[in-house]
Design an enzyme around this catalytic site. Structure first.
Site, mmCIF file in Angstrom:
data_model
loop_
_atom_site.group_PDB
_atom_site.id
_atom_site.type_symbol
_atom_site.label_atom_id
_atom_site.label_comp_id
_atom_site.label_asym_id
_atom_site.label_seq_id
_atom_site.Cartn_x
_atom_site.Cartn_y
_atom_site.Cartn_z
ATOM 1 N N HIS A 92 0.859 -1.190 0.000
ATOM 2 C CA HIS A 92 0.000 0.000 0.000
ATOM 3 C C HIS A 92 0.897 1.243 0.000
ATOM 4 O O HIS A 92 1.957 1.247 0.637
ATOM 5 C CB HIS A 92 -0.910 -0.014 1.234
ATOM 6 C CG HIS A 92 -1.997 1.001 1.144
ATOM 7 N ND1 HIS A 92 -1.774 2.323 1.389
ATOM 8 C CD2 HIS A 92 -3.305 0.886 0.784
ATOM 9 C CE1 HIS A 92 -2.917 2.998 1.208
ATOM 10 N NE2 HIS A 92 -3.854 2.142 0.846
ATOM 11 N N GLU A 149 -3.544 1.890 -7.396
ATOM 12 C CA GLU A 149 -3.922 2.701 -6.240
ATOM 13 C C GLU A 149 -3.048 3.963 -6.267
ATOM 14 O O GLU A 149 -1.974 3.995 -5.689
ATOM 15 C CB GLU A 149 -3.670 1.812 -5.005
ATOM 16 C CG GLU A 149 -4.208 2.306 -3.727
ATOM 17 C CD GLU A 149 -3.083 2.597 -2.766
ATOM 18 O OE1 GLU A 149 -1.907 2.350 -3.091
ATOM 19 O OE2 GLU A 149 -3.396 3.105 -1.708
HETATM 20 P P1 PGA Z 1 -9.694 5.947 0.125
HETATM 21 O O1 PGA Z 1 -8.401 5.020 0.267
HETATM 22 O O2 PGA Z 1 -10.844 5.057 -0.259
HETATM 23 O O3 PGA Z 1 -9.857 6.606 1.426
HETATM 24 O O4 PGA Z 1 -9.353 6.899 -0.988
HETATM 25 C C1 PGA Z 1 -8.162 4.037 -0.701
HETATM 26 C C2 PGA Z 1 -6.862 3.366 -0.498
HETATM 27 O O5 PGA Z 1 -6.029 3.787 0.302
HETATM 28 O O6 PGA Z 1 -6.643 2.373 -1.176
#
Ligand code: PGA
Length: 226
Positions: A92, A149
């Site tokens: 992530h 992402e």
């Molecule tokens: P968010 O985060 O839905 O708050 O934009 C998504 C993520 O970190 O994958």
């Protein structure tokens, strides 16, 4: 409630470092588990969900890059298996940014997970695709799930431009033709329908997953994806 998502389209709630035990319990009273729903709570809250499997799938937010042994503070893949964890997020952007994780660390985590049969959910920004895939052999790639992402589009209410999502997902698929590819970044009940025609295999939702009503709206929107 009367709706369900397809097991082929995953709606993954990433709680990040949010919610107390009590808040998780009240979230659970508001959200009825359905097939295709994947929940990634804090490690400490995994047991609160274990008994709900297989109606929903459990996902860890991270895993140790090391095996069982003397690695103080680390939670290893075998321990995750004890709680019925099926997926684990690795790479992530917040782990890469705040915990300084490298593509090599992430490759080690992928190996640890697959050694015990947990599916890695590998998050990638565009500039991380080539360096990350360079460290993964075909077997690791074929058994992982990938998520585009973009960190610039996290935590808001507007998803990345559709043209960018299409391009980057195609780029990921060129490295991982038989893997599922999903998108994460500011997915909300209001914008998720824009993602559904793109042929994605799911969405990763953090902020909007914390509110049961928003999360249920997203599940409802995704319920017709085959
Ligand atoms: P968010 O985060 O839905 O708050 O934009 C998504 C993520 O970190 O994958």
């Amino acid at each position: 409630m009367g709706y369900t998502t397809s097991m082929n389209f995953l709606v993954i709630a990433n709680f990040k470092s949010n919610l107390t035990k009590e808040q998780v319990q009240s979230w659970l009273t508001a959200v009825k588990p359905v097939a295709g729903m994947v929940i990634a709570p804090s490690f400490l809250h995994l047991p609160l969900f274990s008994h709900l499997s297989p109606s929903l799938s459990l996902c860890a937010q991270d895993v140790s890059p090391f095996p069982v042994g003397s690695y103080t503070g680390a939670v290893n893949a075998t321990q995750l298996l004890d709680y019925g964890v099926k997926y684990a997020i690795v790479g992530h952007s917040e782990r890469r940014r705040y915990f300084h994780e490298t593509p090599a660390d992430i490759a080690s985590k992928i190996k640890e997970l697959l050694a015990v049969g947990i599916t890695p959910l590998v998050c990638l920004e565009r500039n991380q695709i080539a360096p990350q895939f360079a460290l993964l052999d075909d077997d690791l790639i074929d058994n992982s799930l990938f998520c585009f992402e973009p960190s610039a589009d996290i935590g808001g209410t507007t998803i990345a431009p559709i043209s960018l999502i299409k391009e980057v997902v195609a780029e990921i698929r060129s490295f991982a033709p038989s893997s599922k590819v999903i998108y994460g970044g500011s997915v909300t009940p209001d914008n998720v329908s824009q993602l559904l025609p793109l042929g994605l295999n799911g969405v990763l939702v953090a902020t909007a997953s914390l509110d049961p009503a928003s999360f249920l709206s997203i599940i409802r929107e995704c319920s017709h994806v085959g």
